[in-house]
Design a protein around this motif. Structure first.
Motif, short mmCIF file in Angstrom:
data_model
loop_
_atom_site.label_atom_id
_atom_site.label_comp_id
_atom_site.label_asym_id
_atom_site.label_seq_id
_atom_site.Cartn_x
_atom_site.Cartn_y
_atom_site.Cartn_z
N UNK A 257 0.85 -1.19 0.00
CA UNK A 257 0.00 0.00 0.00
C UNK A 257 0.89 1.24 0.00
N UNK A 258 0.73 2.09 -1.01
CA UNK A 258 1.41 3.39 -1.04
C UNK A 258 0.38 4.45 -0.68
N UNK A 259 0.44 4.92 0.55
CA UNK A 259 -0.55 5.88 1.03
C UNK A 259 -0.39 7.23 0.33
N UNK A 260 -1.37 8.09 0.51
CA UNK A 260 -1.24 9.43 -0.04
C UNK A 260 -0.02 10.12 0.56
N UNK A 261 0.78 10.71 -0.33
CA UNK A 261 2.10 11.19 0.07
C UNK A 261 2.03 12.42 0.95
N UNK A 262 3.11 12.60 1.70
CA UNK A 262 3.21 13.75 2.62
C UNK A 262 3.89 14.95 1.98
N UNK A 263 4.45 14.77 0.77
CA UNK A 263 5.12 15.88 0.09
C UNK A 263 4.59 15.99 -1.33
N UNK A 264 4.83 17.14 -1.95
CA UNK A 264 4.38 17.36 -3.32
C UNK A 264 5.12 16.51 -4.34
N UNK A 265 6.24 15.94 -3.96
CA UNK A 265 6.99 15.07 -4.86
C UNK A 265 6.46 13.64 -4.86
N UNK A 266 5.51 13.37 -3.96
CA UNK A 266 4.95 12.03 -3.88
C UNK A 266 5.94 11.03 -3.32
N UNK A 267 5.65 9.77 -3.54
CA UNK A 267 6.62 8.70 -3.23
C UNK A 267 7.52 8.58 -4.46
N UNK A 268 8.72 9.10 -4.36
CA UNK A 268 9.56 9.21 -5.55
C UNK A 268 10.64 8.14 -5.60
N UNK A 269 10.77 7.54 -6.79
CA UNK A 269 11.83 6.55 -7.05
C UNK A 269 11.77 5.41 -6.04
N UNK A 270 10.60 4.80 -5.93
CA UNK A 270 10.44 3.57 -5.17
C UNK A 270 10.39 2.44 -6.19
N UNK A 271 11.38 1.54 -6.11
CA UNK A 271 11.54 0.50 -7.12
C UNK A 271 11.48 -0.88 -6.47
N UNK A 272 10.63 -1.74 -7.02
CA UNK A 272 10.56 -3.14 -6.60
C UNK A 272 11.16 -3.99 -7.72
N UNK A 273 12.21 -4.73 -7.39
CA UNK A 273 12.90 -5.56 -8.38
C UNK A 273 12.77 -7.04 -8.01
N UNK A 274 12.23 -7.81 -8.93
CA UNK A 274 12.15 -9.26 -8.77
C UNK A 274 11.43 -9.66 -7.48
N UNK A 275 10.35 -9.00 -7.17
CA UNK A 275 9.55 -9.32 -6.00
C UNK A 275 8.26 -10.02 -6.42
N UNK A 276 7.75 -10.87 -5.55
CA UNK A 276 6.49 -11.58 -5.80
C UNK A 276 5.50 -11.29 -4.69
N UNK A 277 4.27 -10.97 -5.08
CA UNK A 277 3.16 -10.89 -4.14
C UNK A 277 2.24 -12.06 -4.40
N UNK A 278 2.00 -12.86 -3.39
CA UNK A 278 1.12 -14.02 -3.52
C UNK A 278 -0.04 -13.87 -2.54
N UNK A 279 -1.25 -13.75 -3.07
CA UNK A 279 -2.43 -13.55 -2.23
C UNK A 279 -2.92 -14.79 -1.53
N UNK A 280 -2.47 -15.96 -1.96
CA UNK A 280 -2.82 -17.18 -1.25
C UNK A 280 -4.24 -17.69 -1.50
#
Length: 518
Positions: A257-280
């Motif tokens: 979850x990326x919540x609403x940002x606290x700055x005008x730049x938002x959540x900047x340069x957040x990178x997920x590499x080779x990750x898996x989300x499994x809901x089950x």
């Protein structure tokens, strides 16, 4: 589930080969590898203990085999043996499979850097006069050494400062280490089960990346631990963070979850590499956790998801992104078995500014999405207006309705549509920016689809090159045009199914192009 320490002996190669020659016992079912036989590993790291999970038939005699050479043999039982019987072939005896069908096998790896890069193969085998011979999957392993560039090392209960050697016990070591880390630091996460964590870290625009990385890809599991209104990874305030090689358990809120940002730049340069989300959630049996979004986010700016997978989600989208503040890149991953879309991007006036930046979705394969009854699921890729930057889908593949077991469970041929650009709710009739589809394959099985496969509206221009579009129960393409935007369609694209422009139906794609001058 018992844990055993590996020991050698008890079975010789000659004994093994003699037993293999006997084939199956009378009346034994030939599973050709066995539905219950599996072998997995936490990873082999020098100076640490690797844990193998060996699943098999309760009470059956079990042998763990080792070899430096791979092979391809079919045994008398029909089971497959993937080892090469090289001079290094060894038998590692773990006696019998426990009554719950699973053994834990601990293997201590010497703390010797010479072992770095040493590759080998493991395979489980059951030998029984009645059950006959069955084998597991072959496990291909490589020994690695701990990185010398690591600044912080996290176990499920502690964080170590690798510079000072100070070990700190913590209820949430990853979150604690992130709080101490400085730009450019690497936080390494050991194999095992780790608690959910928050990404809440002050940052400066342009700073060096802080990286959170699994020591062995895919073996650091981030668990929600319960279902009750919180995401597994909660991005509260993040910038210049790289999350790499983690396995993330889905949640009834969101895996990420990326919540609403606290700055005008938002959540900047957040990178997920080779990750898996499994809901089950198991769509074949209709059982499992009622999980929602894979990634649910607002105010993302230079957000990247590169590699890995999102899968087995019951109710919602793999990616649901709102009011983006910069570029979005989703590439080199698979989305499988989710309740709604693979990607939905919107920018409602009630939630923030128009979507900024360019959207690039490249080499993403989406299989059997939109499985839920929830609002019919939407089209697999949905762009709901007011996204002012360009939208590129390149090398994207969608498939739906080809899995007979899923169709039987649903009582219909599953699937909705592949792509839609439209004026969504509360988007102020502001169109999306220019859209390009290239090198894409959108396939529906016969009878699949409850809406037209590719629906085009709400854009400043539309271009399609070298695509294959195969319709199911509905039309291949539908344009709401009214001369509102330029369209360029190439002759190389292969479109199977009828097409409609502003209510006029064309049986052939080529006829539509010729008549419309596209």
């Amino acid at each position: 589930m018992n844990t055993r320490t590996l020991r050698l002996g008890g079975v010789t190669t000659a004994t093994l080969l003699a037993v293999l020659g006997t084939g199956r016992g009378a009346g034994a079912e030939d599973e050709g590898g066995g539905s219950k036989m599996s072998l997995s590993s936490s990873g082999f790291v020098t100076g640490q203990t690797a844990v193998l999970t060996a699943n098999g038939d309760p009470g059956a005699p079990y042998v763990l085999m080792f070899d430096t050479a791979a092979g391809d043999h079919t045994l008398g039982s029909g089971a497959w043996l993937g080892l090469g019987f090289s001079p290094s072939f060894l038998l590692l005896n773990v006696t019998t499979v426990e009554t719950d069908g699973s053994n834990k096998i601990s293997i201590g790896v010497p703390d010797n850097p010479v072992l770095n890069g040493f590759a080998f193969h493991l395979q489980g085998l059951e030998v029984d006069p009645v059950l006959g011979v069955k084998t597991s999957n072959r496990l291909d392993q490589t020994v690695v050494v701990p990185s010398t560039s690591v600044d912080w090392y996290c176990t499920p209960t502690s964080a170590t400062n690798m510079v000072t050697g100070v070990v700190t016990s913590a209820s949430n070591p990853i979150e604690w280490a992130l709080g101490q880390a400085k730009p450019g630091d690497l936080i390494e996460v050991c194999p095992g089960d780790h608690p959910k964590f928050n990404l809440d870290k002050p940052w400066t625009d342009g700073q060096a990346m802080i990286t959170i990385r699994a020591q062995v890809p895919g073996t650091a599991r981030i668990l929600r631990h319960n279902v009750g209104g919180s995401p597994t990874i909660d991005v509260k305030n993040a910038g210049f963070l790289q999350i790499q090689d983690l396995w993330i358990e889905g949640s009834d809120v969101a895996g990420v979850l990326c919540e609403r940002a606290k700055t005008g730049l938002g959540h900047k340069s957040v990178h997920f590499l080779n990750c898996t989300i499994d809901g089950g959630y198991d769509w074949y049996t209709g059982s499992g956790v009622t999980t929602k979004w894979g990634v649910l986010g607002w105010d993302l700016n230079d957000f990247v998801w590169d590699g890995g997978a999102i899968q087995n989600i019951k109710l919602e989208h793999a990616f649901y992104l709102h009011n983006c503040l910069g570029d979005i890149t989703l590439q080199n991953l698979s989305v499988t078995h989710v309740g709604r879309t693979a990607v939905q991007i919107t920018a409602r006036t009630t939630e923030g500014p128009p979507g900024l930046g360019n959207i690039v979705i490249r080499n993403l394969t989406a299989t059997d999405c939109n499985l839920g009854d929830y609002y019919g699921g939407g089209s697999t890729f949905t762009f709901a207006g007011r996204q002012t930057g360009s939208i590129l889908l390149d090398g994207v593949v969608t498939r739906a309705g080809f899995d007979a077991a899923l169709n039987a469970r649903a009582g219909k041929v599953v699937g909705t549509g592949a792509f839609v650009s439209h004026y969504g709710d509360n988007c102020g009739n502001v169109p999306n920016g220019p859209i390009t589809l290239q090198n894409c394959v959108f396939e529906m099985a016969p009878g699949a689809g409850d809406r037209d496969h590719v629906q085009v509206d709400a854009t400043t221009s539309f271009t399609m090159n070298n695509c294959v579009i195969t319709a199911g129960a509905r039309q291949a393409m539908y344009f709401t045009w009214k001369k509102a935007y330029p369209v360029a369609l190439d002759s190389a694209s292969q479109v199977s199914g009828s097409c409609t422009v502003d209510g006029t139906k064309y049986t052939l794609y080529s006829d539509m192009r010729k008549t419309m001058g596209w």
